[in-house]
Design a protein around this motif. Structure first.
Motif, PDB file in Angstrom:
ATOM      1  N   PRO B 257       0.817  -1.224   0.000  1.00 23.94           N
ATOM      2  CA  PRO B 257       0.000   0.000   0.000  1.00 23.94           C
ATOM      3  C   PRO B 257       0.848   1.270   0.000  1.00 23.94           C
ATOM      4  CG  PRO B 257      -0.906  -1.577   1.527  1.00 23.94           C
ATOM      5  CD  PRO B 257       0.418  -2.141   1.077  1.00 23.94           C
ATOM      6  N   LEU B 258       1.884   1.326   0.834  1.00 26.45           N
ATOM      7  CA  LEU B 258       2.730   2.523   0.865  1.00 26.45           C
ATOM      8  C   LEU B 258       3.490   2.661  -0.453  1.00 26.45           C
ATOM      9  CD1 LEU B 258       3.742   4.908   2.539  1.00 26.45           C
ATOM     10  CD2 LEU B 258       5.662   3.479   3.265  1.00 26.45           C
ATOM     11  N   GLY B 259       4.013   1.541  -0.969  1.00 29.94           N
ATOM     12  CA  GLY B 259       4.727   1.557  -2.259  1.00 29.94           C
ATOM     13  C   GLY B 259       3.827   2.086  -3.360  1.00 29.94           C
ATOM     14  N   SER B 260       2.555   1.659  -3.326  1.00 26.53           N
ATOM     15  CA  SER B 260       1.614   2.120  -4.346  1.00 26.53           C
ATOM     16  C   SER B 260       1.363   3.615  -4.209  1.00 26.53           C
ATOM     17  CB  SER B 260       0.292   1.369  -4.221  1.00 26.53           C
ATOM     18  OG  SER B 260       0.510  -0.014  -4.353  1.00 26.53           O
ATOM     19  N   ALA B 261       1.175   4.066  -2.954  1.00 24.07           N
ATOM     20  CA  ALA B 261       0.933   5.493  -2.729  1.00 24.07           C
ATOM     21  C   ALA B 261       2.129   6.311  -3.215  1.00 24.07           C
ATOM     22  CB  ALA B 261       0.668   5.756  -1.253  1.00 24.07           C
ATOM     23  N   LEU B 262       3.350   5.832  -2.924  1.00 22.99           N
ATOM     24  CA  LEU B 262       4.552   6.537  -3.393  1.00 22.99           C
ATOM     25  C   LEU B 262       4.591   6.581  -4.925  1.00 22.99           C
ATOM     26  CD1 LEU B 262       7.245   5.128  -0.929  1.00 22.99           C
ATOM     27  CD2 LEU B 262       6.760   7.551  -1.295  1.00 22.99           C
ATOM     28  N   SER B 263       4.203   5.465  -5.546  1.00 23.88           N
ATOM     29  CA  SER B 263       4.192   5.423  -7.012  1.00 23.88           C
ATOM     30  C   SER B 263       3.235   6.453  -7.577  1.00 23.88           C
ATOM     31  CB  SER B 263       3.760   4.046  -7.515  1.00 23.88           C
ATOM     32  OG  SER B 263       4.582   3.058  -6.955  1.00 23.88           O
ATOM     33  N   ILE B 264       2.055   6.551  -6.939  1.00 26.71           N
ATOM     34  CA  ILE B 264       1.062   7.515  -7.435  1.00 26.71           C
ATOM     35  C   ILE B 264       1.585   8.944  -7.274  1.00 26.71           C
ATOM     36  CG2 ILE B 264      -1.254   8.459  -7.046  1.00 26.71           C
ATOM     37  CD1 ILE B 264      -1.252   5.746  -8.440  1.00 26.71           C
ATOM     38  N   VAL B 265       2.228   9.231  -6.135  1.00 28.59           N
ATOM     39  CA  VAL B 265       2.788  10.574  -5.924  1.00 28.59           C
ATOM     40  C   VAL B 265       3.832  10.877  -7.005  1.00 28.59           C
ATOM     41  CG1 VAL B 265       4.230  11.977  -4.395  1.00 28.59           C
ATOM     42  CG2 VAL B 265       2.335  10.640  -3.448  1.00 28.59           C
ATOM     43  N   MET B 266       4.686   9.876  -7.257  1.00 29.65           N
ATOM     44  CA  MET B 266       5.723  10.046  -8.263  1.00 29.65           C
ATOM     45  C   MET B 266       5.109  10.305  -9.643  1.00 29.65           C
ATOM     46  SD  MET B 266       8.684   7.331  -8.930  1.00 29.65           S
ATOM     47  CE  MET B 266       9.243   7.097 -10.569  1.00 29.65           C
ATOM     48  N   LEU B 267       4.068   9.529  -9.940  1.00 27.34           N
ATOM     49  CA  LEU B 267       3.391   9.688 -11.226  1.00 27.34           C
ATOM     50  C   LEU B 267       2.816  11.101 -11.348  1.00 27.34           C
ATOM     51  CD1 LEU B 267       2.473   8.038 -13.741  1.00 27.34           C
ATOM     52  CD2 LEU B 267       0.305   7.700 -12.570  1.00 27.34           C
ATOM     53  N   LEU B 268       2.235  11.586 -10.236  1.00 31.07           N
ATOM     54  CA  LEU B 268       1.634  12.921 -10.265  1.00 31.07           C
ATOM     55  C   LEU B 268       2.687  13.999 -10.498  1.00 31.07           C
ATOM     56  CD1 LEU B 268      -1.072  12.673  -7.439  1.00 31.07           C
ATOM     57  CD2 LEU B 268      -1.392  12.686  -9.933  1.00 31.07           C
ATOM     58  N   VAL B 269       3.851  13.835  -9.856  1.00 32.69           N
ATOM     59  CA  VAL B 269       4.922  14.819 -10.050  1.00 32.69           C
ATOM     60  C   VAL B 269       5.322  14.864 -11.525  1.00 32.69           C
ATOM     61  CG1 VAL B 269       7.340  15.358  -9.553  1.00 32.69           C
ATOM     62  CG2 VAL B 269       5.817  14.651  -7.697  1.00 32.69           C
ATOM     63  N   VAL B 270       5.515  13.669 -12.084  1.00 30.39           N
ATOM     64  CA  VAL B 270       5.948  13.608 -13.481  1.00 30.39           C
ATOM     65  C   VAL B 270       4.871  14.191 -14.405  1.00 30.39           C
ATOM     66  CG1 VAL B 270       6.489  12.033 -15.377  1.00 30.39           C
ATOM     67  CG2 VAL B 270       7.552  11.712 -13.142  1.00 30.39           C
ATOM     68  N   LEU B 271       3.609  13.851 -14.136  1.00 30.95           N
ATOM     69  CA  LEU B 271       2.529  14.389 -14.966  1.00 30.95           C
ATOM     70  C   LEU B 271       2.458  15.906 -14.852  1.00 30.95           C
ATOM     71  CD1 LEU B 271      -0.381  11.824 -14.504  1.00 30.95           C
ATOM     72  CD2 LEU B 271       1.057  12.204 -16.512  1.00 30.95           C
ATOM     73  N   ALA B 272       2.681  16.419 -13.631  1.00 30.34           N
ATOM     74  CA  ALA B 272       2.650  17.861 -13.429  1.00 30.34           C
ATOM     75  C   ALA B 272       3.747  18.532 -14.262  1.00 30.34           C
ATOM     76  CB  ALA B 272       2.821  18.194 -11.955  1.00 30.34           C
ATOM     77  N   VAL B 273       4.960  17.933 -14.228  1.00 29.99           N
ATOM     78  CA  VAL B 273       6.064  18.504 -15.001  1.00 29.99           C
ATOM     79  C   VAL B 273       5.747  18.458 -16.498  1.00 29.99           C
ATOM     80  CG1 VAL B 273       8.473  18.161 -15.684  1.00 29.99           C
ATOM     81  CG2 VAL B 273       7.820  18.032 -13.280  1.00 29.99           C
ATOM     82  N   LEU B 274       5.183  17.334 -16.941  1.00 29.71           N
ATOM     83  CA  LEU B 274       4.861  17.200 -18.370  1.00 29.71           C
ATOM     84  C   LEU B 274       3.835  18.248 -18.811  1.00 29.71           C
ATOM     85  CD1 LEU B 274       4.660  13.337 -18.886  1.00 29.71           C
ATOM     86  CD2 LEU B 274       6.358  14.911 -19.806  1.00 29.71           C
ATOM     87  N   SER B 275       2.811  18.460 -17.978  1.00 35.08           N
ATOM     88  CA  SER B 275       1.771  19.402 -18.410  1.00 35.08           C
ATOM     89  C   SER B 275       2.298  20.832 -18.363  1.00 35.08           C
ATOM     90  CB  SER B 275       0.502  19.246 -17.572  1.00 35.08           C
ATOM     91  OG  SER B 275       0.612  19.988 -16.384  1.00 35.08           O
ATOM     92  N   LEU B 276       3.135  21.115 -17.354  1.00 38.30           N
ATOM     93  CA  LEU B 276       3.749  22.443 -17.280  1.00 38.30           C
ATOM     94  C   LEU B 276       4.603  22.682 -18.523  1.00 38.30           C
ATOM     95  CD1 LEU B 276       4.339  24.929 -15.383  1.00 38.30           C
ATOM     96  CD2 LEU B 276       6.442  23.736 -14.786  1.00 38.30           C
TER      97      LEU B 276
END
Lengths: 368, 289
Positions: B257-276
């Motif tokens: 569960p924690l690994g998954s949550a970290l993955s989602i956070v990481m994904l969000l950071v990358v998506l944020a950078v891509l959209s910016l």
């Protein structure tokens, strides 16, 4: 009038050994509108780029207003160029484009604003100041390029095929506009073009170039009426070429035998030997139909059979077979329809008349 | 119509294969990870649940948010360094190398490491920076060091060096392309208008090459942010990055569960950078007509 640009012994070779300009010497007087005319690859654009400083010559000097600028980079030369495709900065507005060259020269901001406004007003683009170049039409971009160059108050304005990217109607209008601009500003314009009409309409002086050299240099009418070489005669306007041999020479006149038809021509300066192969050059509009009565006894007569008639509106061009490889073109003015000149029909035998002074003789060289 | 009708099922079948692939190996796994990120851990497995404890833990427990911050920091530094190295290189290739063939050859030399295993290239730096490594023996030969220094390897410095080296081609490519697209006569026009080479660079070349820089920074940042190998090979104890922490949650620690949550956070950071980045790119894009 003093010379604003002096070019001496200019030579430029490009990688691969292509000689673009060889030994060109030219003086441009202040306030003159001079055009370098020639086919592509004749070196005309290279000369312009050498004056602007984008290229360095292998040999020769360029002086601008009495100062040698041969070794100066473009940004130290007081000339400005209107580029063929305008070269407007795509990331700047029209106003920023025009003001670009002023910002660096330490002109105060308010003054730049005023100069830019004035420059844009002079090309009627005041309402487009905040647009980007890609939002403008070709003609408008051309004006921006012009304003951007003129706002720097150059000593010489260089124009590289400035009208070639415009459509025919706009081009004709801009020819006149540029000519008027030149008259109004009294600035020296050096233009490069391959379009003979453009050169003849706009310039005070035309320099015809061929393979990196100046072929002839003179006022438009001078070049048109007294081409020094067959190349110039062919390049400017339409010419009928007749091949023949010198039959006799006497008293400034030569008689040429062109496939059985004899024509006399005024000879000035050229020594001709009897039997020598020559090419005669006759303009279509300097030839008349003998039947229309305008010809005197002095006129040459040339017989032929009418191949076809091309209607041009104000004129008709008759294509007459006179026993030469190409049909002989004759322009007939169609000014008054009531007393209409009677045009012969295709297949009719016609007699053409041309005055000896309108027959130019050139030594028979390989026709370009 | 009648002639086309029989082809339709075939066409649908052909098109659905990649779609199925994407669904099975991308979309579904994302959904699984997303779902598990809300589960509760119950050693050695986890229980279905819907709670935000895993996400809270990431932002409350320093060992997680510090790793996230460190990863972001390293990604920024690497993106910056790679830009500083790549821009002059790309500029040199495009504007200073006159011969087209030489330019193409040099460009290929920059790109060719991409064909060599990434793992191998990261490993190379271990042999360069290690105590028995080339750097140490070189410095000792020069007499600058008395004995081998352990300072070069197993730290964040080593990671930054390695990652910068690895991602330079990703940075050179878009910048090279952007510079190559700038019409030469714009620079001539700038000179013609009295502007010297340096100011022309800042007024014309740099703004017009920004799309390439943005693309390169985006690549480099995102690739570094998700990197797993460099921390493992040259990072050492204080060089762990977010991907390593995630891996350990799914491995040794057995906290999916924690690994998954970290993955989602990481994904969000990358998506944020891509959209910016795509927004910046669109606003800065100009018609090079």
């Amino acid at each position: 009038m003093s010379n604003i640009v002096e070019i001496g012994g200019l030579r430029k070779t490009f990688a691969g050994g292509v000689v673009a300009v060889q030994d060109v010497t030219l003086a441009v007087r202040e306030g003159e509108f001079i055009t370098l005319l020639g086919p592509s690859g004749c070196g005309k654009t290279t000369i312009l780029r050498l004056i602007a400083g984008f290229e360095r010559p292998d040999r020769g000097r360029i002086a601008l207003a009495g100062t040698d600028v041969t070794d100066l980079p473009p940004y130290r030369r007081q000339v400005n160029m209107v580029f063929q495709d305008y070269a407007l900065f795509p990331h700047m507005t029209v106003a920023q484009n025009v003001g670009y060259g002023l910002r660096v020269s330490g002109v105060p901001r308010e003054e730049i604003g005023l100069s830019v406004e004035a420059a844009l007003a002079s090309v009627s683009l005041s309402d487009k100041a905040q647009r980007r170049p890609h939002e403008l039409s070709g003609g408008q971009r051309q004006r921006v390029a012009l304003a951007r160059a003129l706002v720097r108050k150059p000593k010489v304005l260089l124009l590289d095929e400035p009208l070639s990217a415009l459509d025919a109607n706009l081009r004709a209008a801009m020819q006149v506009e540029l000519k008027h601009l030149h008259e109004r500003l009294g600035l020296t314009f050096i233009m490069v073009t391959h379009d003979q009409t453009e050169a003849l309409v706009m310039s005070d002086r035309v320099v015809v170039m061929r393979a990196g050299r100046i072929e002839q240099d003179g006022r438009p009418a001078e070049l048109y009426d007294r081409p020094r070489t067959l190349y110039v005669a062919q390049f400017l306007g339409t010419s009928n070429l007749l091949r023949g041999r010198v039959a006799s020479t006497a008293g400034g006149r030569a008689t040429i035998d062109c496939g059985g038809q004899r024509l006399s021509a005024t000879v000035d300066g050229v020594a001709l030997a009897v039997g020598e192969a020559v090419t005669l050059c006759i303009r279509p509009e300097k030839t008349v139909l003998a039947a229309n009565g305008a010809a005197s006894a002095e006129h040459n007569r040339l017989e032929g059979r009418l191949r076809e008639t091309l209607f041009h509106g104000s004129t008709a061009r008759l294509m007459v077979d006179v026993g030469q490889p190409d049909a002989f073109a004759v322009d007939v003015q169609l000014q008054d329809t009531t007393s209409a000149v009677v045009l012969p029909k295709s297949g009719d035998v016609v007699t053409l008349a041309v005055h000896p002074r309108n027959v130019a003789i050139f030594p028979a060289e390989a026709v370009a | 119509m009648t002639a086309r009708a029989p082809i339709r099922p075939l066409r649908a079948a052909i098109l659905s294969l990649p779609l199925l692939w994407t669904l099975a190996f991308l979309i579904v796994p994302y959904l699984i990870i997303f779902t598990i990120s809300f589960y509760t851990r119950k050693y050695p497995t986890h229980l279905p649940d819907f709670q935000f404890g895993n996400y809270l833990a990431i932002f409350q427990d320093p060992q997680y948010y510090q790793v996230l911050w460190r990863t972001a920091k390293i990604a920024i530094v690497v993106a910056l360094l790679a830009t500083l190295v790549s821009y002059p290189l790309a500029y040199f290739l495009v504007f200073k190398v006159r011969s087209v063939r030489l330019r193409a050859a040099l460009y290929m030399l920059v790109i060719v490491p991409l064909w060599v295993s990434y793992l191998l290239r990261a490993y190379t730096w271990k042999t360069i920076l290690g105590s028995e490594g080339i750097l140490n023996s070189f410095l000792m030969t020069l007499g600058l060091l008395d004995g081998p220094s352990p300072l070069f390897l197993y730290n964040q410095f080593a990671m930054v060096v390695t990652l910068t080296y690895i991602f330079v081609p990703f940075m050179v490519m878009p910048i090279y392309t952007a510079l190559e697209k700038i019409p030469r006569n714009l620079l001539e026009a700038s000179g013609d208008l009295g502007v010297g080479p340096l100011r022309s660079f800042f007024a014309v070349t740099l703004p017009l090459s920004m799309p390439g820089v943005i693309a390169g920074v985006t690549f480099t940042f995102c690739l570094t942010f998700g990197d797993f190998v460099a921390p493992l090979l040259v990072g050492g104890p204080d060089g762990q990055m977010i991907a390593n922490v995630i891996a350990s949650q799914f491995g040794a620690t057995l906290n999916w569960p924690l690994g998954s949550a970290l993955s989602i956070v990481m994904l969000l950071v990358v998506l944020a950078v891509l959209s910016l980045s795509s927004r910046l790119d669109r606003s800065g894009r100009v018609e090079l007509a």
